[in-house]
Scaffold this motif. Structure first.
Motif, PDB file in Angstrom:
ATOM      1  N   LEU A  18       0.689  -1.151   0.160  1.00 49.09           N
ATOM      2  CA  LEU A  18      -0.085  -0.043  -0.065  1.00 49.09           C
ATOM      3  C   LEU A  18       1.010   1.272   0.139  1.00 49.09           C
ATOM      4  O   LEU A  18       0.323   2.253  -0.860  1.00 49.09           O
ATOM      5  N   LEU A  19       1.945   1.581   0.712  1.00 52.05           N
ATOM      6  CA  LEU A  19       2.429   2.747   1.117  1.00 52.05           C
ATOM      7  C   LEU A  19       3.536   2.913  -0.425  1.00 52.05           C
ATOM      8  O   LEU A  19       4.103   3.606  -0.471  1.00 52.05           O
ATOM      9  N   GLU A  20       4.202   1.672  -1.278  1.00 51.60           N
ATOM     10  CA  GLU A  20       4.193   1.874  -2.501  1.00 51.60           C
ATOM     11  C   GLU A  20       3.164   2.685  -3.228  1.00 51.60           C
ATOM     12  O   GLU A  20       3.838   3.097  -3.798  1.00 51.60           O
ATOM     13  N   ALA A  21       2.079   1.330  -2.931  1.00 47.46           N
ATOM     14  CA  ALA A  21       0.828   2.202  -4.308  1.00 47.46           C
ATOM     15  C   ALA A  21       1.261   3.564  -3.957  1.00 47.46           C
ATOM     16  O   ALA A  21       0.373   4.884  -4.832  1.00 47.46           O
ATOM     17  N   VAL A  72      -0.310   8.259  -5.652  1.00 44.71           N
ATOM     18  CA  VAL A  72      -2.365   8.759  -5.928  1.00 44.71           C
ATOM     19  C   VAL A  72      -2.146  10.132  -4.889  1.00 44.71           C
ATOM     20  O   VAL A  72      -1.792  10.248  -3.595  1.00 44.71           O
ATOM     21  N   PRO A  73      -2.773  11.622  -6.054  1.00 45.29           N
ATOM     22  CA  PRO A  73      -2.036  12.068  -4.699  1.00 45.29           C
ATOM     23  C   PRO A  73      -3.519  12.534  -4.234  1.00 45.29           C
ATOM     24  O   PRO A  73      -4.252  11.800  -4.038  1.00 45.29           O
ATOM     25  N   ASN A  74      -2.902  13.756  -3.306  1.00 48.34           N
ATOM     26  CA  ASN A  74      -3.767  14.154  -2.083  1.00 48.34           C
ATOM     27  C   ASN A  74      -4.692  12.789  -1.230  1.00 48.34           C
ATOM     28  O   ASN A  74      -5.313  12.724  -1.219  1.00 48.34           O
ATOM     29  N   ALA A  75      -3.934  12.625  -0.910  1.00 47.39           N
ATOM     30  CA  ALA A  75      -4.484  10.582  -0.818  1.00 47.39           C
ATOM     31  C   ALA A  75      -4.107  10.260   1.085  1.00 47.39           C
ATOM     32  O   ALA A  75      -2.288  10.430   0.387  1.00 47.39           O
ATOM     33  N   HIS A  76      -4.042  10.164   1.657  1.00 48.03           N
ATOM     34  CA  HIS A  76      -3.909   9.882   3.004  1.00 48.03           C
ATOM     35  C   HIS A  76      -4.388   7.996   3.522  1.00 48.03           C
ATOM     36  O   HIS A  76      -4.826   8.332   3.711  1.00 48.03           O
ATOM     37  N   ALA A  77      -3.148   7.441   4.405  1.00 46.24           N
ATOM     38  CA  ALA A  77      -2.992   6.389   4.536  1.00 46.24           C
ATOM     39  C   ALA A  77      -2.676   6.394   6.209  1.00 46.24           C
ATOM     40  O   ALA A  77      -2.191   6.838   6.875  1.00 46.24           O
ATOM     41  N   GLN A 120      10.023   3.378   5.955  1.00 44.73           N
ATOM     42  CA  GLN A 120       8.995   3.272   4.369  1.00 44.73           C
ATOM     43  C   GLN A 120       8.229   4.190   4.330  1.00 44.73           C
ATOM     44  O   GLN A 120       7.851   5.500   3.853  1.00 44.73           O
ATOM     45  N   ALA A 121       7.640   5.148   5.678  1.00 38.97           N
ATOM     46  CA  ALA A 121       6.840   6.217   5.823  1.00 38.97           C
ATOM     47  C   ALA A 121       7.554   7.333   5.622  1.00 38.97           C
ATOM     48  O   ALA A 121       6.697   8.259   5.464  1.00 38.97           O
ATOM     49  N   ALA A 160       6.100  11.660   3.009  1.00 44.21           N
ATOM     50  CA  ALA A 160       6.593  12.058   4.847  1.00 44.21           C
ATOM     51  C   ALA A 160       4.891  13.060   4.661  1.00 44.21           C
ATOM     52  O   ALA A 160       4.474  13.452   4.332  1.00 44.21           O
ATOM     53  N   GLY A 161       4.707  12.128   6.262  1.00 47.36           N
ATOM     54  CA  GLY A 161       3.028  13.368   6.682  1.00 47.36           C
ATOM     55  C   GLY A 161       1.846  12.113   6.251  1.00 47.36           C
ATOM     56  O   GLY A 161       1.336  13.010   6.380  1.00 47.36           O
ATOM     57  N   ARG A 162       2.675  11.616   4.980  1.00 45.26           N
ATOM     58  CA  ARG A 162       0.721  11.267   4.554  1.00 45.26           C
ATOM     59  C   ARG A 162       0.611   9.795   5.461  1.00 45.26           C
ATOM     60  O   ARG A 162      -0.564   9.362   4.697  1.00 45.26           O
ATOM     61  N   ILE A 163       0.820   9.136   5.743  1.00 45.83           N
ATOM     62  CA  ILE A 163       0.890   7.521   6.496  1.00 45.83           C
ATOM     63  C   ILE A 163       0.338   7.895   7.950  1.00 45.83           C
ATOM     64  O   ILE A 163       1.699   8.813   9.041  1.00 45.83           O
ATOM     65  N   HIS A 164      -0.074   7.383   8.908  1.00 46.79           N
ATOM     66  CA  HIS A 164      -0.722   7.409   9.893  1.00 46.79           C
ATOM     67  C   HIS A 164      -0.488   6.028  10.829  1.00 46.79           C
ATOM     68  O   HIS A 164      -1.819   5.307  10.060  1.00 46.79           O
ATOM     69  N   PHE A 165      -0.187   5.688  11.836  1.00 48.20           N
ATOM     70  CA  PHE A 165       0.280   4.497  12.435  1.00 48.20           C
ATOM     71  C   PHE A 165      -0.937   4.546  13.840  1.00 48.20           C
ATOM     72  O   PHE A 165      -0.549   5.851  14.609  1.00 48.20           O
TER      73      PHE A 165
END
Length: 540
Positions: free
Chosen positions: A356-359, A363-368, A390-391, A397-402
């Motif tokens: 998912l992180l690689e994909a 994908v613009p303006n998307a947060h996971a 990786q995040a 950076a700033g788009r992945i939230h654990f």
């Protein structure tokens, strides 16, 4: 009280034994108070009398000092101590008038004490009386105290029959707390650390080190199982222990299969052990999908044992209100206008969070949001650290939230715009897929295993190739750009999930399996005609 009586009896037996062993003979008569011909007859029966005497001694020793904790160690120490005492006495007899060392007496003592101690152990196992109830009494077994998908399923099953069943766990944790909150009687049979740390990829050397701990726990479960009608093993490790325990207790076993038994999930040794235990010990195998059933049969499992029952889910009457989901987004640091992707599940390589992180890079303006944690193995914890690294890469950076582990997951599903399942190996079922469908969210899942059974491509979701970041990115972009299509498949998925996976229908199927198993004849359970499994072809 029994131990006190046994210890007093043991002391009396030792005194009497020492007197008989060290007493000088008179005219080849050991027991001078008996008539001559009786004494001579007893001397002819010396071997069998010694064997019987040491059997009584061994039986008394077990009741005085034995326990189902550290059984192998206790057995060895008891047998070694009695045999050493016997050898010492036989050696002393050579200096006593009319007496001589007899090797046959040593063997009689060894065989007798083994027979007595093993008899005491067997008697201890079978002293528990069965409970009497109108409904089948079930002892559920689970290896962990953590709340995973298999445990959430068991929580619902056990809660529905809390009045007449109990759950035995091999580790303590939040799962026990959840069971007790649901008023399910729970007991923790602590599995030793070296055994509890064995994972699905363990080899022979690692497994052999755990044998004493597994024997101890198996005997404890066997004794507990005699108070119930059915033993229900909910996980692979609980089958390895619960299967032999159920056989010892003379109780039928149900194995709930939540895993795909295949390379990538289990080592070759573990595959063979699971198939052997299921074929030889189980009266029924409940598979949570056709994929798990097919893998079980392909590895040598008996097809006639299997029934497919999918996981069940509570259908909430109300979803999370908008202000609460907005507050949750803010607490995670997600911009209010960001398109949000949720991926739920333990952080583990085969779950595919890295895909998912690689994909997401394209994908613009998307947060996971990654909902879950590294729960079980050191390998998972190392993988979680890699995900954090990786995040922090450029473009992510700033788009992945654990979000970590959360007991209340519904607000996270309600907050998301899309739910992703990206397992790189076939998933046994895919609980998070159904949770996303019930939340009315479009779902993307890997085209493999149970996930491919839940999702109908382009009708109730989208299927992508496992491990393909490009395929996943393409599906995400399609849903992001076509909100109408996303809404349509989400609504269709929600209706399908509500009709197919309602907990009431699933519990009815599980209860039917329990009653059928409890009603099976004991002679069928113990029949030696059950064929032993052949070596699994997939593990060769």
């Amino acid at each position: 009280m029994m131990k006190r009586i046994a210890r007093i009896s043991l002391l009396l037996l030792l005194v009497a034994g020492l007197w008989l062993a060290l007493k000088p003979t008179l005219g080849n008569r050991r027991l001078t108070f008996l008539p001559q011909h009786w004494s001579e007859y007893l001397d002819y029966m010396d071997f069998w009398l010694n064997l019987f005497a040491f059997a009584i001694l061994g039986l008394t020793v077990w009741f005085a000092l034995g326990s189902l904790q550290k059984v192998l160690q206790r057995l060895f120490l008891m047998i070694a101590s009695i045999t050493l005492l016997n050898l010492l006495l036989e050696g002393l007899q050579s200096s006593i008038p009319g007496r001589a060392m007899d090797q046959a007496d040593v063997w009689a003592g060894l065989l007798g004490c083994v027979l007595g101690i093993c008899s005491g152990l067997a008697m201890q196992l079978f002293t528990v009386r069965k409970k009497v109830g109108a409904s089948p009494q079930v002892l559920f077994l689970d290896q962990t105290g953590r709340l995973g998908g298999a445990e959430l399923m068991l929580l619902d099953i056990a809660a529905a029959r809390a009045a007449d069943s109990e759950v035995a766990l091999f580790q303590d944790g939040e799962f026990r707390t959840a069971l007790e909150k649901a008023q399910v009687k729970t007991h923790v049979f602590k599995l030793a650390e070296e055994a509890s740390s064995v994972d699905k990829q363990a080899g022979l050397r690692c497994v052999l080190r755990t044998v004493p701990a597994i024997v101890d726990l198996t005997l404890q479960i066997a004794r507990a199982a005699r108070a119930f009608d059915v033993v229900y093993a909910n996980t692979a490790k609980s089958l390895i222990i619960g299967g032999p325990a159920a056989r010892l207790a003379g109780r039928p076993l149900i194995f709930h299969l939540h895993d795909i038994i295949a390379d990538g999930h289990f080592s070759s040794l573990n595959q063979k052990a699971l198939i052997f235990c299921a074929n030889y010990c189980a009266r029924k195998v409940i598979a949570n999908s056709e994929a798990t059933k097919d893998a079980f049969i392909a590895c040598g499992g008996r097809a006639e044992l299997c029934v497919v029952v999918p996981n069940g889910f509570h259908i909430p009457e109300e979803r999370t209100p908008s202000p609460k989901t907005a507050a949750l987004r803010a607490s995670l640091g997600i911009p209010s206008a960001a398109w949000t992707i949720l991926m739920a599940g333990r952080l583990s390589h085969w779950k595919g969070q890295h895909v998912l992180l690689e994909a997401l890079k394209t994908v613009p303006n998307a947060h996971a949001v990654l909902l879950g944690d590294a729960l079980f193995t050191e390998e998972d914890r190392i993988y979680a650290q890699r995900l954090h690294s990786q995040a922090d890469e450029p473009g992510l950076a700033g788009r992945i939230h654990f979000a970590g582990f959360q007991s209340d997951t519904m607000p996270y599903f309600d907050m998301a715009d899309v739910v992703v399942h990206a397992s790189v190996f076939p998933e046994p079922f895919g609980r998070v897929i159904v949770e996303g469908m019930l939340a009315g969210k479009p779902v993307i899942a890997s085209r493999a295993g149970g996930a491919a059974e839940i999702i109908q491509h382009e009708h109730t979701g989208l299927l992508v190739d496992p491990g393909s970041a490009a395929d996943l990115a393409s599906a995400l972009l399609r849903l992001q750009r076509d909100s109408g299509f996303a809404s349509t498949i989400a609504l269709q998925a929600q209706h399908t999930a509500q009709d197919t996976y309602a907990i009431s229908a699933v519990q009815e199927k599980i209860e039917s399996a329990i009653r059928q198993t409890a009603g099976s004849k004991k002679s069928q359970l113990l029949s030696p005609a059950i064929p032993l499994p052949k070596p699994p072809p997939c593990a060769a």
